[in-house]
Design an enzyme around this catalytic site. Structure first.
Site, mmCIF file in Angstrom:
data_model
loop_
_atom_site.group_PDB
_atom_site.id
_atom_site.type_symbol
_atom_site.label_atom_id
_atom_site.label_comp_id
_atom_site.label_asym_id
_atom_site.label_seq_id
_atom_site.Cartn_x
_atom_site.Cartn_y
_atom_site.Cartn_z
ATOM 1 N N TYR A 40 0.856 -1.174 -0.103
ATOM 2 C CA TYR A 40 -0.019 -0.025 -0.111
ATOM 3 C C TYR A 40 0.835 1.290 -0.059
ATOM 4 O O TYR A 40 1.882 1.091 -0.367
ATOM 5 C CB TYR A 40 -1.092 -0.231 1.243
ATOM 6 C CG TYR A 40 -2.289 0.505 0.953
ATOM 7 C CD1 TYR A 40 -3.151 0.472 -0.084
ATOM 8 C CD2 TYR A 40 -2.391 1.893 1.688
ATOM 9 C CE1 TYR A 40 -4.216 1.097 -0.176
ATOM 10 C CE2 TYR A 40 -3.631 2.717 1.383
ATOM 11 C CZ TYR A 40 -4.536 2.224 0.465
ATOM 12 O OH TYR A 40 -5.621 2.965 0.139
ATOM 13 N N LYS A 95 -20.608 -20.514 -7.974
ATOM 14 C CA LYS A 95 -19.806 -20.533 -9.533
ATOM 15 C C LYS A 95 -18.674 -19.929 -9.235
ATOM 16 O O LYS A 95 -17.592 -20.559 -9.707
ATOM 17 C CB LYS A 95 -20.711 -19.567 -10.194
ATOM 18 C CG LYS A 95 -20.157 -19.617 -11.701
ATOM 19 C CD LYS A 95 -19.716 -20.942 -12.325
ATOM 20 C CE LYS A 95 -21.221 -21.943 -12.752
ATOM 21 N NZ LYS A 95 -21.535 -21.635 -14.099
#
Lengths: 319, 418
Positions: A40, A95
C-alpha cells in the site's frame, strides 16, 4: 440423505464459520511493515503510475487478468425462477467456488438489483476496468440474449453467458464424435431439438456454425414446431423457423427418420415408439435434468444401435 | 473460441484415456466409441487441452489482448492450477460407487459416524451396517434428523432373536477357534464377542461384511489389536503399518508409518515402504519415495535416524532397482526437486518432487501429518491401515465426517480388490 436433511445440511454448510463460501486472500507477503509499505502507500504508487502510462500494464501489476465477475440479476436462478438478486447470491458464490477449484480463477460475484436491460448493460460496462472477464449467470430469456450480445460488442474483455454456452459446447463436441462414429455428415443429418429456451437456441446456433444446415434443424417449444405460420414466437425462436414441414407436424412425426435428437426440455416426453422410428444408429442426447427426455434404459432397449447421452453422471456420456 | 473448445473436447475423447480416469470408472477400459464420446469430468487433461485451444482460437480471431508466446510455460501454469482440486477424493468415491460394498461401523454411537454413514449411503459409496446400542443410536438418528433406510443396527451386547443368538454363537466359535491356542476359553470368547471391535472384525473375517470402520479412539494401537488377532496380517507382511494422505495444493502426499510401530529397524522401514508403494499404485499414482530424516546422503555420518534411513534406502535400491526411491534426505529437499537437483544431482528424485515420505519413526511421522493438518490447514485422510488380509480401518478421535467418508471409500475400494 433425504431431501429434508440435505436441505438442513446445506443450510449448516453455508452458515457455519464465516457465512457464505468464499473469501479474499492476499497473494503477497504481508508479514512486516516493509511488506505493507510495498503493498500500500507509499510503494503502491509505483504500479499505479506504470498503469497510468500504459493501461495494459494493469494485467502486469494487478489481479485483473485472473479475475472474473460472476454477474446475475437473479431472474432465472436454477429451476427456481425469478427469486431476486440476494436469493441468487448462493448460486453466484458457488460458481465462484467452481471457477476457483477447477481452474484457479478468482471471482467476485455481483448481484445486480435491476431487470432493466439498459441499466444492467450500463452497470457491467462501467465495471470493465476491474475484471479480466464477465460470466453472466442465471438471467432470464430473452433479456439474456440482448445483454450478452451488446456487452460482447461494447466490452474489450471476454463475455460469456454460461447457461447458453456450457451445454452448447459439450453437446457439440459429443455430436461431432457421435456423427463420426456412425459415419454421417453434419450437413446432411436431420436434427430435432426439443426445447426452445436459451440453451436450445445456443446449441442450435453452435451446430450451425459447425456445419449443420438450418433447414435440417426442427425446433420444438411446448406448443409445437417453430414454424413461420405461428404467431406466438417470442425471443430468439424466429431464428429457427423451419417451414419445410407443415406447422402441425408432431414431435413423433418429425422423429420418423431423424438422425439426431437434442433434448433440452423436460423429462419423459419421448417414448420407445418415437425412438424406434428414428434413422439407423440414431443419436439421442436427452439432457433435461434430473429426468431425461427418455431414460437410458428405454432408449437402449428400443434402439440398441443408438448413441445415448444424458445430463446424468450415472450413465455413459454425461453432458 | 467456442468452436475451439468443441474441437478440443471432441479430439480429447479420441485419445487414450489416462489410467486415473479409467480407475475412477471401475477400471473401465474407456475408449472412443458409442459409450464414450466426450471426456470424463475427472480427466486431468481437460484444463491443459481445452484452455490452450480456446486461447489459440482467441489469438487467431484477434480478440486476445495478450497473445501467448510460450505455450509450454502456459501449459505448465495451467496444470499447476489443478492442484487445488482434491482429485484423489473424487477418484476414491467414484470407484467405490461402481461396486457397492457392505461396511460395518464398529461404533455407531457417534454423531460424526452417523452423519458419515448417511453420506456414504446417500452417495452410494458403501452400504453401512451399524454396531451400537439400538436405543442410543436410534435416538441420535432422531435428534440429528438422519434417516438410514435399510441399514441394520446390531447390538453385540444383546442377542435377542434366535437368529441373533445363532450369529453370536457362530462368531464366538470362530474367535475361539482362532485363539484357543493363545489361552482363550470358550466362555472368554463369548464375552469378547460382546465387544464391538471384535464382533465387527469377525463379521469381516467371515465375510458378513466386506470392510470395517473402527470406532473413534485416542488409544489407537490398542484398538487395532482385535483386527490383528481376528483378521491378521497378510502372510508376506513383516509389520502392519499405517499411512496418512495429506492433500497439498500440488497433489496428495503419502506419509508412513503414522500410527502403529514404535521401533523400526531398516528392514521394517523397507517393508513399510513397499506396503505404501503398493497402496499408492492402487490409487493409480506412481510412487516417488523419499526416506526422510535430518541428514542428506551421508551428510550426518553417524546419527541414529540418518544411519537407519541410509540402510533402508540401500535395501530398497537392492530389492527394487527400478523404483523411484531415494534417501536419506531432509523433507524439504524431497518435495523441492529444483533444490535437490542443485545440491544432489545424482538423486533418483531430481525430475519431479516425491509424493511418498517415509519417516524414521512414529514420532516424526505422527508430528508431521498433524502439523500439516492443523498449522498448514490441509485436508488429511487416514490412518489407512496397510498389510491386513481384509480392509479394516480405525478412526482417530476428532475425525470429521469428510475424513470418515474418505476412509469408507478407501476401505470399499480395498474390498473390491479382494
Amino acid at each position: 440423505m433425504d431431501k429434508k436433511s440435505l436441505n438442513e445440511e446445506a443450510l449448516i454448510y453455508h452458515a457455519e464459520g464465516r457465512p457464505g463460501k468464499i473469501e479474499v486472500i492476499p497473494t503477497k507477503a504481508t508479514g512486516n511493515q516493509r511488506d505493507l509499505s510495498l503493498a500500500y502507500s507509499p510503494g503502491v504508487a509505483a504500479p499505479c503510475l506504470e498503469i497510468h502510462k500504459d493501461v495494459n500494464n494493469v494485467y502486469k501489476y494487478t489481479a485483473k487478468g485472473n479475475l472474473v465477475a460472476v454477474i446475475s440479476n437473479g431472474t432465472a436462478v436454477l429451476g427456481l425462477g425469478d427469486i431476486g438478486p440476494e436469493a441468487g447470491k448462493p448460486v453466484m458464490e458457488g460458481k465462484g467456488l467452481l471457477f476457483k477449484i477447477y481452474a484457479d480463477i478468482d471471482c467476485f460475484d455481483l448481484e445486480l438489483n435491476t431487470k432493466d436491460v439498459d441499466e444492467f448493460i450500463r452497470t457491467v460496462k462501467i465495471l470493465e476496468p476491474t475484471f479480466g472477464g464477465i460470466n453472466l449467470e442465471d438471467i432470464s430469456a430473452p433479456a439474456c440474449f440482448e445483454i450478452e450480445e451488446r456487452l460482447k460488442k461494447e466490452l474489450n474483455i471476454p463475455v460469456m453467458h454460461d447457461d447458453q454456452h456450457g451445454t452448447a459446447i459439450i453437446s457439440a463436441a459429443a455430436l461431432l464424435n457421435a456423427l463420426e462414429l456412425v459415419d454421417k455428415k453434419i450437413d446432411e443429418v436431420r436434427i430435432v431439438v426439443s426445447g426452445a429456451g436459451a440453451a436450445a437456441i445456443s446449441c442450435s446456433r453452435l451446430y450451425v456454425s459447425l456445419g449443420a444446415k438450418s433447414e435440417n434443424i426442427f425446433m420444438y417449444d411446448s406448443k409445437g414446431l417453430i414454424h413461420g405460420d405461428r404467431t406466438n414466437l417470442n425471443g430468439k425462436k424466429p431464428e429457427f423457423i423451419n417451414n419445410t414441414m407443415p406447422k402441425e407436424t408432431t414431435l413423433g412425426q418429425i422423429l420418423d427418420g431423424a438422425d439426431v435428437f437434442i433434448g433440452l426440455s423436460k423429462g419423459n416426453i419421448l417414448d420407445e415408439e418415437m425412438v424406434s422410428k428414428m434413422a439407423s444408429e440414431p443419436i439421442i442426447f436427452a439432457m433435461a435434468n434430473p429426468t431425461p427426455e427418455i431414460s437410458y434404459e428405454k432408449a437402449k432397449a428400443a434402439r440398441p444401435d443408438c448413441i445415448m447421452a444424458t445430463g446424468r453422471s450415472d450413465y455413459p456420456n454425461q453432458d | 473460441m467456442k468452436c475451439g473448445a468443441v474441437y478440443a473436447l471432441a479430439e480429447l475423447a479420441k485419445k487414450p484415456v489416462p489410467d486415473m480416469v479409467n480407475m475412477a470408472y471401475n477400471n473401465a477400459n474407456l475408449k472412443f466409441g458409442k459409450d464414450y464420446i466426450i471426456p470424463k469430468p475427472v480427466d486431468p487433461r481437460l484444463i491443459t487441452t481445452v484452455a490452450p485451444a480456446v486461447a489459440k482460437a482467441a489469438m487467431d480471431s484477434g480478440v486476445a489482448l495478450h497473445p501467448i508466446q510460450d505455450w509450454d510455460a502456459y501449459e505448465t501454469e495451467l496444470s499447476k492450477r489443478l492442484g487445488n482440486d482434491n482429485t484423489l477424493s473424487k477418484v476414491i468415491e467414484t470407484k467405490a460407487r461402481q461396486d457397492i460394498k457392505q461396511v460395518v461401523f464398529a461404533d455407531a454411537e457417534d454423531i460424526a459416524v452417523l452423519k458419515a454413514a448417511s453420506v456414504v449411503l446417500e452417495e452410494k459409496i458403501a452400504h453401512p451396517i451399524l454396531l451400537g446400542n439400538r436405543k442410543v443410536v436410534e435416538q441420535m438418528l432422531l435428534e440429528q434428523n438422519i434417516t438410514l433406510p435399510n441399514v441394520r443396527i446390531i447390538d453385540p451386547k444383546v442377542a435377542e432373536t434366535e437368529a441373533e443368538k445363532a450369529t453370536m454363537e457362530r462368531y464366538s466359535h470362530h474367535y475361539y477357534d482362532k485363539r484357543k491356542r493363545k489361552g482363550v476359553s470358550k466362555q472368554e470368547a463369548r464375552n469378547t464377542m460382546r465387544s464391538r471391535s471384535y464382533y465387527a472384525s469377525v463379521m469381516v473375517d467371515l465375510g458378513d461384511a466386506d470392510a470395517m470402520i473402527g470406532g473413534m479412539t485416542n488409544k489407537y494401537p490398542a484398538t487395532v489389536r482385535p483386527a490383528l488377532q481376528v483378521v491378521g496380517a497378510r502372510p508376506e507382511v513383516r509389520k502392519v503399518a499405517s499411512m496418512h494422505i495429506v492433500m497439498t495444493k500440488s497433489g496428495p502426499l503419502f506419509f508412513a508409518d503414522t500410527t502403529i510401530n514404535h521401533h523400526l529397524d531398516a528392514e521394517d522401514i523397507a517393508s513399510i515402504t513397499e506396503l505404501v508403494a503398493n497402496q499408492v499404485r492402487g490409487f493409480n499414482i506412481e510412487p516417488r519415495i523419499a526416506l526422510v530424516t535430518y541428514s542428506n546422503f551421508g551428510s550426518v555420518p553417524t546419527g541414529d535416524s540418518a544411519m537407519l534411513m541410509r540402510e533402508a534406502t540401500k535395501i530398497l535400491h537392492d530389492r527394487h532397482p527400478d523404483w523411484i526411491v531415494d534417501g536419506e534426505m531432509q523433507a524439504h529437499l524431497a518435495i523441492n526437486e529444483k533444490e535437490l537437483k542443485q545440491q544432489y544431482p545424482f538423486s533418483k528424485l531430481v525430475d519431479k518432487p516425491a509424493n511418498v515420505l517415509i519417516f524414521p519413526n512414529l514420532s516424526s511421522a505422527n508430528i508431521a501429518y498433524n502439523l500439516m493438518q492443523t498449522a498448514g490447514e490441509m485436508d488429511v485422510i487416514g490412518p489407512v491401515l496397510l498389510g491386513l488380509k481384509k480392509p479394516i480401518h480405525i478412526l482417530q478421535l476428532g475425525s470429521t465426517v469428510r475424513q470418515i467418508v474418505d476412509m469408507v471409500g478407501i476401505a470399499a475400494i480395498h474390498a473390491q480388490e479382494l
